[in-house]
Motif scaffolding. Sequence first.
Motif, short mmCIF file in Angstrom:
data_model
loop_
_atom_site.label_atom_id
_atom_site.label_comp_id
_atom_site.label_asym_id
_atom_site.label_seq_id
_atom_site.Cartn_x
_atom_site.Cartn_y
_atom_site.Cartn_z
N VAL A 1 0.83 -1.21 0.00
CA VAL A 1 0.00 0.00 0.00
C VAL A 1 0.87 1.26 0.00
O VAL A 1 0.50 2.26 -0.62
N LEU A 2 2.02 1.21 0.65
CA LEU A 2 2.93 2.37 0.60
C LEU A 2 3.47 2.58 -0.81
O LEU A 2 3.62 3.72 -1.25
N GLU A 3 3.75 1.49 -1.52
CA GLU A 3 4.19 1.60 -2.91
C GLU A 3 3.09 2.20 -3.79
O GLU A 3 3.36 3.01 -4.68
N ILE A 4 1.84 1.79 -3.55
CA ILE A 4 0.71 2.32 -4.31
C ILE A 4 0.57 3.82 -4.05
O ILE A 4 0.36 4.60 -4.98
N GLU A 5 0.67 4.23 -2.78
CA GLU A 5 0.64 5.67 -2.47
C GLU A 5 1.69 6.42 -3.28
O GLU A 5 1.39 7.44 -3.90
N LYS A 6 2.90 5.91 -3.25
CA LYS A 6 4.01 6.57 -3.96
C LYS A 6 3.76 6.59 -5.47
O LYS A 6 3.97 7.62 -6.12
#
Length: 177
Positions: free
Chosen positions: A86-91
């Motif tokens: 999910v952090l990668e998706i945010e980025k």
Amino acid sequence: MLFLLGETNVSLCMHIVYLILGSNLGDRKAILNKAIALISDKVGEVILKSKIYETAPWGGVEQPAYLNQVLMLKTTLNPEKTLKHVLEIEKDLGRVRVVKWGARSLDIDVLFYDDMIINTDDLKIPHPFIHLRKFVLVPLVEIAPNFIHPLFSVSVEDLLKKLVDHSDVQAIDASLL
């Protein structure tokens, strides 16, 4: 599910995860839709989605209103890998971390992962502010009113009834965005 790989048994367990998505910069609805598609692709199958809510910002930083939505999904990922994705998706969707609780193109928080309690430097499950935030509880109650908060041993619906946050949280007609 049980798969046989050579002589090694590998068990894939399905876990239920609740996420909240928020966006208050750019084309908020398009960003939420892109995030849901990426979550479905990289994290797990989205089972339920709340309505989209327009909500007042939380945290005392002056900024535009948010669009928020809660998702329930099934995943085989462990909590740490779920967070990583999910952090990668945010980025990938333009998130830049500048000011705590500041404006952002996308924010994804893990609210619950099954009924686990995790408290590490990098990951806190249940999310530590669920019981304080109307913008989380209203859409969460819409899709999972009877889910029991593992730390407080009460339903999320009961948490909403006891909530003192009176900020504006309005369901919107997403077709009008």
